[in-house]
Write an enzyme that holds these catalytic residues in place. Structure first.
Site, PDB file in Angstrom:
ATOM      1  N   GLU A  15       0.829  -1.209   0.000  1.00 42.05           N
ATOM      2  CA  GLU A  15       0.000   0.000   0.000  1.00 42.05           C
ATOM      3  C   GLU A  15       0.867   1.264   0.000  1.00 42.05           C
ATOM      4  OE1 GLU A  15      -4.118  -0.946   2.180  1.00 42.05           O
ATOM      5  OE2 GLU A  15      -2.421  -1.742   3.282  1.00 42.05           O
ATOM      6  N   GLU A  50      -4.334  -9.322   3.862  1.00 44.66           N
ATOM      7  CA  GLU A  50      -5.004  -8.963   5.118  1.00 44.66           C
ATOM      8  C   GLU A  50      -6.216  -9.832   5.452  1.00 44.66           C
ATOM      9  OE1 GLU A  50      -2.867  -5.154   3.988  1.00 44.66           O
ATOM     10  OE2 GLU A  50      -3.845  -6.802   2.947  1.00 44.66           O
TER      11      GLU A  50
END
Length: 726
Positions: free
Chosen positions: A120, A140
């Site tokens: 990210e 995640e």
């Protein structure tokens, strides 16, 4: 930053005006709170400095970043308040408003791993340069959360909606080469050229020779709204079907949709809110517990903390080429271990080699192995009919049928033919290792190496240690387990060890309920709905009744006071119903091995009931799903408590991993002991006590459970073991 800071970001400005910001937090440069603060401060410093024209972000020692440091969650409230009290602070203020919106271009130089928050950060930069072998992904969802630093919004804009959904929902990373073909990275270079190429790229962006791209606002990879909604609708239906008990995959899809429908800033806000809620969820707590528990299984007090180094295991011999032996051989040769497979005659030997060959050919057929790799791998396997070549092996794994005298004879022979350093391991699932090694003088090198079927697929390796087994042998087995990509759990020696000992009441509880009037197929439906891959009766069919009876007899013999003795399985076997292999067991099976209920089963149940002298209990005929789950699993919890109290397991978390990886207990419930603690020791004790009054000793709560319940204490908190069996 204080001297106790966990990780940092450092900056070095070159003569070319490019600031290299390096994330440093060994071993994987995870994004701890300290790293994130430092990254923001360093970035702001680079933006203020007149001698900095452009920025390259990278990670120390060949690893970009393994993502957000989830150890920050352990034992704390599940929020990001340690950075700021506002949701989405990292995503909005650090990545969107500081990195992406900067007036100076930035390039991510990616080697090793860029996972979760690491990717990210890279996606917020204006370009990404990667090595071919780097791994990039957003895993995640494995932890019950969603990407929380803008990943749900940037990844679809860089690789397209379908691929982004696949990467997030499966948690599978892509390698650098594929990332380049997808548009996730802009160039592939060698590790030696990585930072220099990124420097030049950043300056080229500054001089308008390359595009200056804000990933959050790209639109060329996103499908038209109607098409996007159809993709999302299809994926949502698939997610519900695949994991009906999980909500976080659906939340992830909703957040992605919000960004497509209402714009990326709205998507970021929804992502931040959802991330906060999911971090506090029971699912996330359970999956994070499993994450740490899995990493903790290789730490064994008195074994791995005394400075021993694993010896090199160069060659392994396996006795028995049946389903288990051939599966173990497959697992070993897939990890480049030369294997000698011994059988008693040529017919059995060829059948064993054929099974290993079929296991590998299945990988070739699925595209997971090339023909060249297949030939190289199968060449590591050598079949023999005698012990002559055993003089050069470093480890032997015995995988013959569960027969005590046969195993005793084998271990007596092994002692004569194998070198004195050779590890003598048994794949027995229930038999006491002291009994197996009774006729040898080599008890210090005898251990259990219990694989689960199919051995080349199932992830658990139960390493069984007797009081005589040397710590060196256990260290060696832990190393082999890691190299063949298994999760090893070290346990003490007893009948059934940890996994089968804990779960012997699983099928027995089902048999008790059936004989007292509960519908057999309703039990299996309730247990699969709870999250198990299959119910106790479908599992018994898969394993086969021969194995079920042999192991059941071991438990009846060793724990007679708390086993439920039913004649149902022997009755079925008498009538040539031995499970899936005979196409009839508790279910009947068609040509494609699909299981179907069989109305004929009732006559066998009635006969078994009459032999047991059991009457139908009206309370158990229409049993709610919740009660079925509890009556099947609370006896398992009870036995797990005994395993812990006796010191067969080092810690409760090891039993959680054993249940998840050995029996398929749903990881999103945190394992058997973690799940039990979510219900409370008092509740479990009271239910078992109540059932024991109605249905006998099978349900009687053990002393450990009674003691914990009296104090309202968790079952998994550390226990002082009076006499460890490890």
């Amino acid at each position: 930053m204080g001297s106790n800071a966990k990780g940092r970001a450092v900056m070095e400005v070159g003569a070319d005006g490019v600031a290299i910001i390096t994330i440093i937090n060994p071993p994987v440069n995870s994004l701890s709170f300290d790293v994130l603060r430092s990254l923001k401060a360093t970035y702001e410093q680079a933006l203020r400095r007149d001698d900095v024209k452009a920025i390259v972000v990278t990670g120390a020692k060949g690893k970009f970043s393994g993502g957000f440091d989830i150890s920050s969650f352990k034992g704390k409230r599940m929020d990001m308040g340690e950075i700021e009290q506002r949701p989405g602070y990292v995503s909005m203020e650090i990545l969107s408003d500081t990195v992406e919106a900067a007036k100076k271009p930035s390039v991510a130089a990616i080697d090793g791993i860029a996972l979760g928050g690491g990717l990210e950060v890279a996606m917020a930069c204006h370009a990404r340069i990667s090595t071919a072998t780097a791994q990039l992904g957003l895993p995640e969802l494995q932890l019950g959360i969603i990407p929380g630093f803008g990943g749900t919004q940037r990844l679809p804009r860089l690789v397209g909606l379908s691929k982004a959904l696949e990467m997030m929902l499966t948690s599978k990373p892509v390698k650098g080469e594929e990332a380049y073909s997808l548009g996730l990275v802009d160039a592939i270079v060698s590790p030696d050229e990585l930072v220099n190429t990124a420097r030049r790229w950043a300056l080229d962006i500054l001089d308008c020779r390359r595009p200056w791209v804000a990933s959050l606002f790209k639109t060329d990879k996103i499908e038209p709204l109607g098409e996007a909604r159809e993709i999302l609708k299809f994926v949502r239906a698939q997610a519900r079907k695949r994991a009906p008990n999980l909500t976080h995959p659906l939340v992830c899809i909703d957040v992605i949709e919000e960004g497509i429908v209402s714009g990326p800033r709205a998507g970021l806000l929804k992502e931040a809110e959802a991330f906060q809620v999911l971090m506090r969820s029971e699912t996330s707590k359970s999956l994070i517990h499993i994450f740490f528990a899995q990493r903790g299984t290789s730490k064994v007090p008195g074994v791995t903390d005394i400075g021993l180094v694993p010896r090199r295991v160069k060659r392994v011999a396996i006795l028995g080429g049946g389903l288990m032996g051939s599966g173990i051989a497959t697992a070993l040769i897939l990890s480049n271990y030369p294997v000698i497979l011994k059988e008693v005659n040529d017919k059995f030997l060829q059948a064993g080699i054929g099974r290993v060959t079929a296991n590998l050919q299945s990988r070739v057929k699925k595209g997971n192995m090339t023909q060249e790799k297949f030939e190289k791998t199968i060449s590591l396997l050598k079949g023999v009919l005698d012990y002559e070549s055993f003089k050069d092996v470093d480890m032997v794994i015995e995988a013959v049928i569960e027969n005590v005298s046969l195993k005793q004879q084998i271990f007596s022979d092994l002692e004569k033919y194998c070198p004195p350093h050779c590890i003598l391991a048994s794949n027995t699932s229930t038999i006491d290792l002291n009994l197996i090694g009774e006729r040898t003088k080599s008890q210090d090198r005898i251990a259990g190496a219990h694989f689960f079927s199919p051995a080349h697929v199932m992830p658990l390796l139960e390493i069984v240690r007797t009081k005589q087994t040397s710590p060196q042998v256990i260290v060696d087995l832990l190393d082999v387990g890691k190299k063949i990509k298994k999760t090893p759990v070290v346990v003490g020696n007893c009948t059934g060890f940890a996994v089968n000992r804990m779960f012997f009441p699983y099928t027995q509880a089902g048999l008790l309920l059936v004989e007292h009037g509960t519908d057999l197929y309703q039990i299996d439906r309730a247990i699969t709905k709870f999250g198990m891959p299959m119910g106790p009766f479908r599992l018994a069919d898969l394993v086969g009744f021969g194995v079920a009876i042999a192991t059941g007899m071991q438990f009846i013999e060793n724990f007679p006071e708390r086993t439920y003795k039913s004649m149902l399985i022997p009755l079925l076997q008498e009538h040539k119903r031995a499970g899936e292999t005979t196409r009839k067991g508790f279910y009947v099976y068609d040509d494609k091995r699909r299981a179907n209920p069989d109305p004929e089963l009732n006559k066998y149940i009635e006969k078994s009931r009459s032999i047991s002298g059991v009457a139908i209990d009206p309370k158990l005929v229409k049993l709610p799903e919740k009660d079925i789950v509890e009556m099947i699993f609370f006896p398992v919890v009870n036995e797990a408590c005994r395993v812990l109290a006796e010191g067969i397991a080092v810690k409760a978390a090891d039993l959680d991993i054993a249940a998840v990886y050995g029996m398929g207990f749903p990881p999103y419930r945190g394992g058997i002991m973690f799940w039990a603690d979510s219900l409370g020791s008092k509740y479990i004790y009271s239910r078992l006590e109540e059932w024991s009054k109605s249905y006998g000793e099978f349900f009687k709560p053990c002393a450990y459970l009674a003691e914990r319940a009296s104090k309202g204490a968790p079952l998994s908190s550390p226990v002082e073991q009076a006499k460890s069996r490890m």
